[in-house]
Design a protein around this motif. Structure first.
Motif, PDB file in Angstrom:
ATOM      1  N   SER A  84       0.863  -1.189   0.000  1.00 30.19           N
ATOM      2  CA  SER A  84       0.000   0.000   0.000  1.00 30.19           C
ATOM      3  C   SER A  84       0.894   1.231   0.000  1.00 30.19           C
ATOM      4  O   SER A  84       2.064   1.158   0.394  1.00 30.19           O
ATOM      5  CB  SER A  84      -0.892   0.036   1.251  1.00 30.19           C
ATOM      6  N   VAL A  85       0.305   2.336  -0.417  1.00 26.41           N
ATOM      7  CA  VAL A  85       1.039   3.596  -0.263  1.00 26.41           C
ATOM      8  C   VAL A  85       0.746   4.188   1.108  1.00 26.41           C
ATOM      9  O   VAL A  85       1.576   4.861   1.704  1.00 26.41           O
ATOM     10  CB  VAL A  85       0.693   4.596  -1.401  1.00 26.41           C
ATOM     11  N   GLY A  86      -0.458   3.907   1.641  1.00 23.26           N
ATOM     12  CA  GLY A  86      -0.839   4.430   2.954  1.00 23.26           C
ATOM     13  C   GLY A  86      -0.258   3.552   4.049  1.00 23.26           C
ATOM     14  O   GLY A  86      -0.031   2.357   3.850  1.00 23.26           O
ATOM     15  N   LEU A 109       0.789   3.184  -8.011  1.00 28.23           N
ATOM     16  CA  LEU A 109      -0.688   3.261  -7.984  1.00 28.23           C
ATOM     17  C   LEU A 109      -1.218   4.659  -8.293  1.00 28.23           C
ATOM     18  O   LEU A 109      -2.433   4.878  -8.316  1.00 28.23           O
ATOM     19  CB  LEU A 109      -1.238   2.765  -6.632  1.00 28.23           C
ATOM     20  N   ARG A 269      -7.884   8.227   3.284  1.00 29.38           N
ATOM     21  CA  ARG A 269      -8.269   7.359   4.381  1.00 29.38           C
ATOM     22  C   ARG A 269      -9.550   7.914   4.999  1.00 29.38           C
ATOM     23  O   ARG A 269      -9.716   9.135   5.092  1.00 29.38           O
ATOM     24  CB  ARG A 269      -7.174   7.292   5.456  1.00 29.38           C
ATOM     25  N   HIS A 318     -13.147   0.951  -1.087  1.00 30.51           N
ATOM     26  CA  HIS A 318     -11.679   1.112  -1.076  1.00 30.51           C
ATOM     27  C   HIS A 318     -11.026   0.372  -2.255  1.00 30.51           C
ATOM     28  O   HIS A 318     -10.248  -0.560  -2.071  1.00 30.51           O
ATOM     29  CB  HIS A 318     -11.106   0.603   0.262  1.00 30.51           C
ATOM     30  N   MET A 330       2.019  -3.285  -7.460  1.00 32.73           N
ATOM     31  CA  MET A 330       2.130  -3.070  -6.005  1.00 32.73           C
ATOM     32  C   MET A 330       2.641  -4.331  -5.308  1.00 32.73           C
ATOM     33  O   MET A 330       3.516  -4.272  -4.439  1.00 32.73           O
ATOM     34  CB  MET A 330       0.765  -2.684  -5.424  1.00 32.73           C
TER      35      MET A 330
HETATM   36  O1  LIG Z   1      -5.312   2.556   0.083  1.00 35.85           O
HETATM   37  C1  LIG Z   1      -4.490   1.967  -0.504  1.00 35.85           C
HETATM   38  C2  LIG Z   1      -3.103   2.195  -0.320  1.00 35.85           C
HETATM   39  O2  LIG Z   1      -2.726   2.858   0.643  1.00 35.85           O
HETATM   40  O3  LIG Z   1      -2.325   1.705  -1.140  1.00 35.85           O
END
Ligand SMILES: O=CC(=O)O
Length: 355
Positions: A84-86, A109, A269, A318, A330
């Motif tokens: 994830s990026v988050g 992403l 988020r 999501h 990813m």
């Molecule tokens: O929400 C998705 C992410 O953080 O990749």
């Protein structure tokens, strides 16, 4: 823990990453791969038991990384690699304290999430939830065409004399990719609040903003206070990281400052937007609509959730980065981050943990 000494690097992976990616970890003599065997979120107990002695963990947004898990893994752990990026689900302070790296998956992403930002702005603005529901429920025959029936709020500038302002909370890669998609829609201005509530020094300047405006062909790009993002924007995109610094940054006061014709999009988020305040302001017609890819408390968002019941609130579960192409990229980056950590190499993509 090195293969040179005969032992293998234990890497724990909490979801099967698919046939394109698993071979990165599977086809190696020096890796002891421990894979959660089921096609659902990994059980916490399984993760705690299996993390012991791991050199790297490949985890998902559904896996909480905290002191409990890091204690379970023990001193062998070099990296946590999130697909994830988050990283709201990761206690980054605990990682930094223990010298454990955090691999994550930005960049790959960006385009998919920017696509969904535009999609949400269009769907929410044009009343797609209400209107497509009446078609699927067989109620279209009850409505004959009439001049203002089902009219929404237009994303694009209806003609060149009309200005359109895009507002961003968080102005990173995804925000800029979203902005670039808005230019052909006739957007003329951009306002943004970068990392609201952050104590970090600002990373932008008026000169950088003016060069961005030139690059995008906009009349202006301007860093402003949060309140001005609300007041000036025709559409506000929430694209800042989650966590305590940004909790409920979109609250009732923010929403009350927005234009009544404006649309709110959240693809970051859920915790950034106060759900109760949003439901109330939508109900009272304070803003036009909202398009959400994330909601506080997800995935526990049931049909009687106040936002689900709002006809002008369109919610996706999501799926911002959920394209086959992007998810393979990813997963691959997450696997390569873990492998690099195991081999003692720099991670292809690590979040700077600042100490
Ligand atoms: O929400 C998705 C992410 O953080 O990749």
């Amino acid at each position: 823990m090195s293969s040179a000494s005969g032992s293998k690097h234990k890497i724990v992976v909490t979801r099967n990453l698919g046939p394109d990616v698993m071979p990165i970890l599977q086809d190696r003599d020096d890796v002891d791969l421990v894979l959660w065997p089921e096609d659902r979120a990994c059980d916490r107990d399984w993760l705690l038991q299996n993390a012991t002695g791991a050199i790297a963990l490949v985890i998902m947004v559904s896996d909480k990384v905290n002191a409990e898990l890091l204690n379970a893994a023990g001193p062998s752990l070099r990296a946590v690699s999130t697909m994830s990026v988050g990283y709201e689900h990761v206690d980054v302070k605990e990682l930094a304290k223990r010298g454990v790296a955090l691999g994550y998956t930005p960049d790959v992403l960006t385009e998919a999430v920017a696509d969904i930002c535009i999609m949400l702005a269009l769907i929410a603005g044009r009343n797609v939830k209400e209107t497509s529901t009446l078609v699927t429920e067989g109620k279209w025959p009850n409505f004959s065409w009439s001049p203002f029936l089902f009219c929404g709020s237009q994303l694009s500038a209806p003609n060149p004399s009309v200005n359109r302002t895009a507002g961003f909370i968080g102005f990173g890669r995804i925000a800029k990719a979203t902005l670039s998609r808005l230019v052909p829609f006739g957007f003329t201005h951009c306002v943004y609040a970068a990392n609201p509530n952050s104590t970090k020094p600002p990373s932008s300047s008026a000169a950088a903003d003016s060069s961005l405006a030139q690059q995008f062909g906009l009349r202006s790009v301007e860093k402003v206070d949060l309140g001005l993002v609300a007041e000036r924007s025709d559409v506000v995109f929430v694209l800042a990281p989650g966590g305590p610094e940004t909790y409920h940054v979109v609250d009732e006061a923010f929403l009350r400052k927005m234009k009544k014709t404006a649309v709110l999009v959240n693809a970051a988020r859920g915790t950034l937007v106060d759900s109760d305040a949003l439901a109330k302001v939508l109900r009272e017609g304070g803003i036009w609509a909202a398009g959400l890819d994330v909601v506080e408390g997800e995935p526990k968002v049931s049909a009687d959730h106040p936002l689900v019941k709002e006809p002008r609130c369109f919610i996706l579960p999501h799926i911002g980065s959920a394209t086959n192409e992007t998810r393979v990229d990813m997963a691959s980056l997450a696997a390569r981050n873990a492998l690099a950590a195991a081999l003692g190499q720099p991670l292809p993509c690590a979040l700077p943990l600042g100490g």
